[in-house]
Design a protein around this motif. Structure first.
Motif, PDB file in Angstrom:
ATOM      1  N   LEU A 189       0.848  -1.193   0.000  1.00 29.25           N
ATOM      2  CA  LEU A 189       0.000   0.000   0.000  1.00 29.25           C
ATOM      3  C   LEU A 189       0.883   1.242   0.000  1.00 29.25           C
ATOM      4  CD1 LEU A 189      -2.845   1.316   0.511  1.00 29.25           C
ATOM      5  CD2 LEU A 189      -2.337   1.131   2.957  1.00 29.25           C
ATOM      6  N   PHE A 190       0.607   2.179  -0.923  1.00 29.63           N
ATOM      7  CA  PHE A 190       1.212   3.505  -0.728  1.00 29.63           C
ATOM      8  C   PHE A 190       0.291   4.613  -1.212  1.00 29.63           C
ATOM      9  CE2 PHE A 190       3.430   2.165  -4.740  1.00 29.63           C
ATOM     10  CZ  PHE A 190       3.176   3.261  -5.566  1.00 29.63           C
ATOM     11  N   SER A 191       0.517   5.800  -0.630  1.00 26.41           N
ATOM     12  CA  SER A 191      -0.250   6.994  -0.993  1.00 26.41           C
ATOM     13  C   SER A 191       0.662   7.910  -1.781  1.00 26.41           C
ATOM     14  CB  SER A 191      -0.700   7.766   0.257  1.00 26.41           C
ATOM     15  OG  SER A 191      -1.051   6.903   1.304  1.00 26.41           O
ATOM     16  N   THR A 192       0.113   8.561  -2.803  1.00 27.21           N
ATOM     17  CA  THR A 192       0.904   9.535  -3.552  1.00 27.21           C
ATOM     18  C   THR A 192       0.414  10.936  -3.230  1.00 27.21           C
ATOM     19  OG1 THR A 192      -0.543   9.698  -5.483  1.00 27.21           O
ATOM     20  CG2 THR A 192       1.059   7.902  -5.471  1.00 27.21           C
ATOM     21  N   GLY A 193       1.309  11.884  -3.212  1.00 24.06           N
ATOM     22  CA  GLY A 193       0.910  13.286  -3.033  1.00 24.06           C
ATOM     23  C   GLY A 193       1.926  14.075  -2.238  1.00 24.06           C
ATOM     24  N   ASP A 194       2.423  15.168  -2.842  1.00 26.56           N
ATOM     25  CA  ASP A 194       3.386  16.043  -2.152  1.00 26.56           C
ATOM     26  C   ASP A 194       2.736  16.804  -1.001  1.00 26.56           C
ATOM     27  OD1 ASP A 194       5.463  15.278  -3.765  1.00 26.56           O
ATOM     28  OD2 ASP A 194       5.257  16.959  -5.164  1.00 26.56           O
ATOM     29  N   VAL A 249      -0.403  -6.538   5.123  1.00 31.21           N
ATOM     30  CA  VAL A 249      -0.174  -5.248   4.480  1.00 31.21           C
ATOM     31  C   VAL A 249       1.299  -4.855   4.577  1.00 31.21           C
ATOM     32  CG1 VAL A 249      -0.822  -2.810   4.425  1.00 31.21           C
ATOM     33  CG2 VAL A 249      -2.518  -4.529   5.082  1.00 31.21           C
ATOM     34  N   GLY A 250       1.899  -4.583   3.412  1.00 28.04           N
ATOM     35  CA  GLY A 250       3.230  -3.986   3.371  1.00 28.04           C
ATOM     36  C   GLY A 250       3.035  -2.501   3.102  1.00 28.04           C
ATOM     37  N   ASP A 251       3.259  -1.673   4.123  1.00 25.71           N
ATOM     38  CA  ASP A 251       2.908  -0.255   4.023  1.00 25.71           C
ATOM     39  C   ASP A 251       4.138   0.557   3.625  1.00 25.71           C
ATOM     40  OD1 ASP A 251       2.106   2.373   4.379  1.00 25.71           O
ATOM     41  OD2 ASP A 251       0.900   1.908   6.150  1.00 25.71           O
ATOM     42  N   LEU A 252       4.130   1.101   2.405  1.00 25.02           N
ATOM     43  CA  LEU A 252       5.279   1.860   1.908  1.00 25.02           C
ATOM     44  C   LEU A 252       5.143   3.359   2.152  1.00 25.02           C
ATOM     45  CD1 LEU A 252       5.453  -0.914   0.356  1.00 25.02           C
ATOM     46  CD2 LEU A 252       6.585   0.346  -1.458  1.00 25.02           C
ATOM     47  N   GLY A 253       4.100   3.761   2.846  1.00 22.03           N
ATOM     48  CA  GLY A 253       3.990   5.167   3.244  1.00 22.03           C
ATOM     49  C   GLY A 253       3.601   6.091   2.108  1.00 22.03           C
ATOM     50  N   ILE A 254       4.269   7.263   2.081  1.00 18.31           N
ATOM     51  CA  ILE A 254       3.909   8.315   1.125  1.00 18.31           C
ATOM     52  C   ILE A 254       4.965   8.402   0.029  1.00 18.31           C
ATOM     53  CG2 ILE A 254       3.533  10.808   0.845  1.00 18.31           C
ATOM     54  CD1 ILE A 254       2.762  10.792   3.905  1.00 18.31           C
ATOM     55  N   VAL A 255       4.520   8.491  -1.209  1.00 16.24           N
ATOM     56  CA  VAL A 255       5.442   8.610  -2.341  1.00 16.24           C
ATOM     57  C   VAL A 255       5.226   9.983  -2.993  1.00 16.24           C
ATOM     58  CG1 VAL A 255       6.002   7.654  -4.615  1.00 16.24           C
ATOM     59  CG2 VAL A 255       5.504   6.122  -2.691  1.00 16.24           C
ATOM     60  N   PRO A 256       6.302  10.736  -3.207  1.00 19.39           N
ATOM     61  CA  PRO A 256       6.136  12.084  -3.772  1.00 19.39           C
ATOM     62  C   PRO A 256       5.649  12.054  -5.213  1.00 19.39           C
ATOM     63  CG  PRO A 256       8.469  11.615  -3.304  1.00 19.39           C
ATOM     64  CD  PRO A 256       7.692  10.426  -2.861  1.00 19.39           C
TER      65      PRO A 256
END
Ligand code: AMP
Ligand code: MG
Length: 412
Positions: free
Chosen positions: A183-188, A225-232
């Motif tokens: 899982l990851f979220s995108t957004g600066d 869940v492998g949580d990769l956090g936030i991706v720019p």
């Protein structure tokens, strides 16, 4: 680009879901929420013997022709012990769950008897009603017969299923392994509440609520869940995150960045690392959804990209991603069951897309609508206990029936 219907999008997602094949044996004690890989059959009758449904007296009906018959007590059978053949003309003191002794054909509950001790100490019972054959006896096999299937393959195991398996002596169960989801979220603009307190929140930044929402939804479905956090918001970072996520995961789930603005890098990143279809689905909230795969060595991980707006993420997850995940987990029943319920609200503007409204059951059995149905209004989801599934072009009149999907059918 024309809109894809909800049903077609769902059908394509399900067609693309590959059920897991790896099976592991897990203690029945630890199997709650997991998916059964192989049907289970009972090797025994339940109950295994005829036994008493009551605390009372086991006897022969023929020995009690009239109410008030007095019988001597010839034995005492507590649960866990077995009696012996019942002497004719006598009764056995018996307790709930104890095997009915051979010869007895009824149990009379103690509330319908008087116990009676004569001077010599020998106990008797006075039976105050005329019993019927079989009274207060649970028959061997009346719940489960030896040889029958008690659990079918593809069952998601609830505590009741575990109890059932245990009741026929099954100590371990063959389960599909858990689905591994990155899982990851995108957004600066995204920050974590654990890292930035409210007083220091920079202008334009928002808290990453979807990470909590989607992680929780995945966990409730039993995923690892492998949580990769936030991706720019840039292409190299998004591609790198995808490559990392593809290792050791069956599915990559992302949110945000699937519109076609210049800050939306998910589409080109997945295209560079695998293959992608970007759909505009006729669904409100939640139009864009990306579906494809990311290559990883010899294998691949499936990819689903959700829109960033929190309510859009939620609605597309529970209506589209959940059935996909259930199928991939090996679950037989993938689609929720809707209930017809009365709308206690009006929705008079017809909507061209299929709309999922946040609603809550009220005390009169009808549905109330959350006043703000905006795709960013997460309060609506937290307040609701289900969604109304409203077909395109349909208006809703107060008092009319609508199709209600309770969260019990969508979140687990
Ligand atoms: P996007 O799909 O990236 O264009 O995002 C659409 C909207 O959802 C924007 O207002 C984003 O700030 C918001 N959003 C995107 N990702 C998240 C997230 N992880 N948590 C909360 N809001 C988000
Ligand atoms: Mg974004």
């Amino acid at each position: 680009m024309s809109l894809l219907s909800f049903d077609l999008a769902l059908a394509q997602l399900l067609a693309g879901a590959q059920p897991l094949t790896d099976i592991e044996s897990v203690s029945t004690m630890d199997a709650a929420g997991r998916v059964l890989a192989v049907a289970q059959t009972s090797a025994m009758n339940v109950p295994s013997l005829d036994n008493s449904a009551m605390d009372g007296y086991a006897l022969r009906c023929a020995d009690v022709p009239v109410a008030g018959t007095r019988l001597p007590l010839s034995q005492r059978i507590p649960a866990g012990s077995v009696g012996h053949s019942l002497a004719p003309g006598s009764a056995a003191r018996i307790f709930t769950g104890a095997p009915v002794p051979p010869g007895a054909d009824a149990v009379v509950m103690q509330e319908m008897c008087d116990s009676d001790s004569d001077a010599g100490g020998a106990s008797h019972v006075i039976v105050k009603h005329v019993p019927q054959r079989g009274e207060s006896i649970r028959r061997a096999g009346e719940d489960i017969r030896a040889g029958v299937e008690i659990l079918s393959a593809g069952t998601r195991l609830a505590p009741s299923h575990l109890g059932l398996a245990a009741s026929v002596g099954i100590a371990a169960l063959p389960l599909f392994r858990r689905l591994r989801v990155a899982l990851f979220s995108t957004g600066d603009e995204l920050v974590m509440p654990s890292e930035v307190p409210v007083a220091e929140l920079p202008p334009g930044a928002i808290y990453n609520s979807n990470r909590y929402l989607l992680r929780g939804l995945l966990q409730q479905l039993g995923c690892e869940v492998g949580d990769l956090g936030i991706v720019p918001d840039n292409l190299p970072a998004t591609r790198a995150a995808l490559r990392e996520a593809a290792v050791g995961h069956d599915l990559i789930l992302t949110c945000g960045g699937v519109s076609v603005g210049e800050e939306d890098h998910v589409k080109p990143a997945v295209q560079a690392e695998g293959e992608l279809a970007l759909w505009k689905i006729a669904i409100k909230p939640g139009k864009p959804l990306a579906f494809g795969h990311v290559r990883s060595g010899a294998g691949r991980a499936a990819f689903i990209g959700l829109p960033g707006n929190p309510v859009s993420s939620f609605v597309t997850f529970v209506t589209l991603v959940r059935p996909y995940i259930l199928k991939a987990q090996g679950v037989a029943r993938q689609l929720p069951t809707a209930l017809p319920l009365r709308a206690d609200f009006d929705l008079v503007r017809p909507e061209t897309r299929r709309e999922f409204l946040r609603v809550r059951r009220n005390r009169t059995g009808g549905l109330d609508l959350y006043p703000n149905q905006g795709s960013g209004v997460l309060t609506s989801v937290a307040w609701a206990d289900g969604l109304v599934d409203n077909l395109p072009g349909q208006i809703i009149r107060r008092g009319g029936m609508v199709s209600f999907l309770p969260f019990s059918e969508l979140l687990y």
